[in-house]
Write a protein that holds these residues in place. Structure first.
Motif, PDB file in Angstrom:
ATOM      1  N   THR A   1       0.776  -1.262   0.099  1.00  0.00           N
ATOM      2  CA  THR A   1      -0.038   0.030  -0.030  1.00  0.00           C
ATOM      3  C   THR A   1       0.619   1.322  -0.141  1.00  0.00           C
ATOM      4  OG1 THR A   1      -1.579  -1.243   1.303  1.00  0.00           O
ATOM      5  CG2 THR A   1      -1.944   1.007   1.228  1.00  0.00           C
ATOM      6  N   VAL A   2       1.850   1.170   0.882  1.00  0.00           N
ATOM      7  CA  VAL A   2       2.817   2.446   1.017  1.00  0.00           C
ATOM      8  C   VAL A   2       3.511   2.620  -0.283  1.00  0.00           C
ATOM      9  CG1 VAL A   2       4.734   3.617   2.095  1.00  0.00           C
ATOM     10  CG2 VAL A   2       2.638   2.365   3.526  1.00  0.00           C
ATOM     11  N   GLY A   3       3.939   1.254  -0.813  1.00  0.00           N
ATOM     12  CA  GLY A   3       4.664   1.534  -2.320  1.00  0.00           C
ATOM     13  C   GLY A   3       3.809   2.244  -3.358  1.00  0.00           C
ATOM     14  N   ASP A   4       2.618   1.811  -3.369  1.00  0.00           N
ATOM     15  CA  ASP A   4       1.665   2.226  -4.439  1.00  0.00           C
ATOM     16  C   ASP A   4       1.166   3.774  -4.127  1.00  0.00           C
ATOM     17  OD1 ASP A   4       0.146   1.962  -6.844  1.00  0.00           O
ATOM     18  OD2 ASP A   4      -1.690   1.479  -5.788  1.00  0.00           O
ATOM     19  N   VAL A   5       1.180   4.023  -2.886  1.00  0.00           N
ATOM     20  CA  VAL A   5       1.002   5.565  -2.559  1.00  0.00           C
ATOM     21  C   VAL A   5       2.069   6.332  -3.178  1.00  0.00           C
ATOM     22  CG1 VAL A   5       0.822   7.411  -0.766  1.00  0.00           C
ATOM     23  CG2 VAL A   5      -0.557   5.354  -0.771  1.00  0.00           C
ATOM     24  N   ALA A   6       3.490   5.914  -2.970  1.00  0.00           N
ATOM     25  CA  ALA A   6       4.646   6.352  -3.413  1.00  0.00           C
ATOM     26  C   ALA A   6       4.570   6.766  -4.914  1.00  0.00           C
ATOM     27  CB  ALA A   6       5.974   5.906  -2.648  1.00  0.00           C
ATOM     28  N   ILE A   7       4.250   5.445  -5.499  1.00  0.00           N
ATOM     29  CA  ILE A   7       4.346   5.688  -6.798  1.00  0.00           C
ATOM     30  C   ILE A   7       3.429   6.589  -7.455  1.00  0.00           C
ATOM     31  CG2 ILE A   7       4.014   4.043  -8.897  1.00  0.00           C
ATOM     32  CD1 ILE A   7       5.128   1.796  -7.620  1.00  0.00           C
ATOM     33  N   GLY A   8       2.199   6.584  -6.799  1.00  0.00           N
ATOM     34  CA  GLY A   8       1.127   7.423  -7.432  1.00  0.00           C
ATOM     35  C   GLY A   8       1.538   8.907  -7.124  1.00  0.00           C
ATOM     36  N   MET A   9       2.042   9.323  -5.953  1.00  0.00           N
ATOM     37  CA  MET A   9       2.578  10.709  -5.839  1.00  0.00           C
ATOM     38  C   MET A   9       3.856  11.142  -6.539  1.00  0.00           C
ATOM     39  SD  MET A   9       2.452  10.684  -1.448  1.00  0.00           S
ATOM     40  CE  MET A   9       3.079  12.234  -1.416  1.00  0.00           C
ATOM     41  N   PHE A  10       4.613  10.285  -6.935  1.00  0.00           N
ATOM     42  CA  PHE A  10       5.884  10.856  -7.552  1.00  0.00           C
ATOM     43  C   PHE A  10       5.724  10.529  -9.131  1.00  0.00           C
ATOM     44  CE2 PHE A  10       7.095  10.167  -3.294  1.00  0.00           C
ATOM     45  CZ  PHE A  10       7.531  11.592  -2.939  1.00  0.00           C
ATOM     46  N   SER A  11       4.614   9.939  -9.573  1.00  0.00           N
ATOM     47  CA  SER A  11       4.647   9.637 -11.100  1.00  0.00           C
ATOM     48  C   SER A  11       3.217  10.019 -11.668  1.00  0.00           C
ATOM     49  CB  SER A  11       4.842   8.261 -11.514  1.00  0.00           C
ATOM     50  OG  SER A  11       3.555   7.444 -10.901  1.00  0.00           O
ATOM     51  N   ALA A  12       3.072  10.043 -12.698  1.00  0.00           N
ATOM     52  CA  ALA A  12       1.768  10.554 -13.630  1.00  0.00           C
ATOM     53  C   ALA A  12       0.823   9.218 -13.476  1.00  0.00           C
ATOM     54  CB  ALA A  12       2.094  10.801 -14.889  1.00  0.00           C
ATOM     55  N   GLN A  13       0.983   7.915 -13.149  1.00  0.00           N
ATOM     56  CA  GLN A  13       0.222   6.891 -12.980  1.00  0.00           C
ATOM     57  C   GLN A  13      -1.084   7.046 -11.928  1.00  0.00           C
ATOM     58  OE1 GLN A  13       2.314   3.325 -11.527  1.00  0.00           O
ATOM     59  NE2 GLN A  13       0.939   1.902 -12.290  1.00  0.00           N
TER      60      GLN A  13
ATOM     61  N   PRO B   1      -5.238   4.545  -7.043  1.00  0.00           N
ATOM     62  CA  PRO B   1      -5.284   3.216  -6.538  1.00  0.00           C
ATOM     63  C   PRO B   1      -5.073   2.242  -7.862  1.00  0.00           C
ATOM     64  CG  PRO B   1      -7.348   3.821  -6.038  1.00  0.00           C
ATOM     65  CD  PRO B   1      -6.717   4.844  -6.829  1.00  0.00           C
ATOM     66  N   THR B   2      -3.826   1.336  -7.576  1.00  0.00           N
ATOM     67  CA  THR B   2      -3.876   0.411  -8.591  1.00  0.00           C
ATOM     68  C   THR B   2      -3.963  -1.081  -7.847  1.00  0.00           C
ATOM     69  OG1 THR B   2      -1.615   0.014  -8.187  1.00  0.00           O
ATOM     70  CG2 THR B   2      -2.079   1.751  -9.941  1.00  0.00           C
ATOM     71  N   ALA B   3      -4.031  -2.022  -8.624  1.00  0.00           N
ATOM     72  CA  ALA B   3      -4.107  -3.467  -8.148  1.00  0.00           C
ATOM     73  C   ALA B   3      -3.262  -3.608  -6.800  1.00  0.00           C
ATOM     74  CB  ALA B   3      -3.727  -4.524  -8.800  1.00  0.00           C
ATOM     75  N   MET B   4      -1.981  -3.013  -6.979  1.00  0.00           N
ATOM     76  CA  MET B   4      -1.055  -3.266  -5.531  1.00  0.00           C
ATOM     77  C   MET B   4      -1.765  -2.605  -4.629  1.00  0.00           C
ATOM     78  SD  MET B   4       2.907  -2.284  -6.340  1.00  0.00           S
ATOM     79  CE  MET B   4       3.397  -1.149  -5.062  1.00  0.00           C
ATOM     80  N   THR B   5      -2.431  -1.478  -4.577  1.00  0.00           N
ATOM     81  CA  THR B   5      -2.956  -1.089  -3.253  1.00  0.00           C
ATOM     82  C   THR B   5      -4.182  -2.012  -2.916  1.00  0.00           C
ATOM     83  OG1 THR B   5      -2.759   1.167  -3.771  1.00  0.00           O
ATOM     84  CG2 THR B   5      -4.474   0.711  -2.362  1.00  0.00           C
ATOM     85  N   TYR B   6      -4.988  -2.649  -3.660  1.00  0.00           N
ATOM     86  CA  TYR B   6      -6.053  -3.683  -3.555  1.00  0.00           C
ATOM     87  C   TYR B   6      -5.508  -4.758  -2.816  1.00  0.00           C
ATOM     88  CZ  TYR B   6      -9.047  -0.354  -5.841  1.00  0.00           C
ATOM     89  OH  TYR B   6      -9.423   0.959  -6.203  1.00  0.00           O
ATOM     90  N   ALA B   7      -4.358  -5.203  -3.331  1.00  0.00           N
ATOM     91  CA  ALA B   7      -3.723  -6.489  -2.757  1.00  0.00           C
ATOM     92  C   ALA B   7      -3.126  -6.314  -1.489  1.00  0.00           C
ATOM     93  CB  ALA B   7      -2.528  -6.959  -3.775  1.00  0.00           C
ATOM     94  N   GLY B   8      -2.608  -4.920  -1.194  1.00  0.00           N
ATOM     95  CA  GLY B   8      -1.984  -4.536   0.303  1.00  0.00           C
ATOM     96  C   GLY B   8      -2.947  -4.553   1.098  1.00  0.00           C
ATOM     97  N   VAL B   9      -4.363  -4.097   0.658  1.00  0.00           N
ATOM     98  CA  VAL B   9      -5.345  -3.974   1.728  1.00  0.00           C
ATOM     99  C   VAL B   9      -5.987  -5.348   1.965  1.00  0.00           C
ATOM    100  CG1 VAL B   9      -7.990  -3.055   1.987  1.00  0.00           C
ATOM    101  CG2 VAL B   9      -6.093  -1.518   1.042  1.00  0.00           C
TER     102      VAL B   9
END
Length: 155
Positions: free
Chosen positions: A75-87, A90-98
């Motif tokens: 979840t934290v990794g996906d948040v960081a990717i979302g904050m610092f890129s144009a992606q 929430p992606t599948a990574m967040t849902y898998a983390g939750v």
């Protein structure tokens, strides 16, 4: 010689008393001192059922901690990717983390009950018998007869 035997018997009886394990805030205490998991495992090994419950609780703790850490990391990794890129976030990574964190909660909740059950089984098998305690099984009496006085110890 009689005094030496009496002193030896009394000292041996003091050493033979067992202590109970207590559990406070997830930590085990024996003889008033905190013990590590290796010592706890050795103490629980005296009873097969208590040892099995302790092992199950440790296994649940390990798997639950792994799943929780994995969920937080994803979840934290996906948040960081979302904050610092144009992606898009929430992606599948967040849902898998939750999902991983949701699975970890029921796994972790069952471990405390197993620890407490193992402690209860150990303590029921090793009753605390300190001098002056009402559960003491040693009876010391002064007796006399025509030949003199003596001490009678009953176990």
């Amino acid at each position: 010689m009689k005094k030496l035997v009496l002193v030896g018997l009394l000292l041996c009886s003091l050493l033979s008393f067992s202590q109970q394990i207590t559990m406070e805030r997830g930590r085990f205490y024996w003889k008033g001192n905190q013990i590590d998991s290796r010592k706890a495992r050795e103490l629980f090994a005296t009873n097969v059922k208590a040892a099995a419950l302790y092992k199950q609780a440790k296994s649940k703790e390990a798997w639950g901690g792994f799943m929780l850490g994995l969920g937080v990391g994803l979840t934290v990794g996906d948040v960081a990717i979302g904050m610092f890129s144009a992606q898009n976030y929430p992606t599948a990574m967040t849902y898998a983390g939750v999902g991983s964190m949701a699975i970890a909660v029921p796994i972790l909740t069952g471990r405390k009950k197993r620890y407490e059950e193992a402690v209860r089984i150990y303590n029921s098998e090793h009753p605390e018998t300190l001098l002056g305690n009402q559960q003491s099984t040693i009876d010391l009496k002064v007796i006399s007869n025509t030949n003199g006085f003596g001490l009678q110890i009953q176990f």
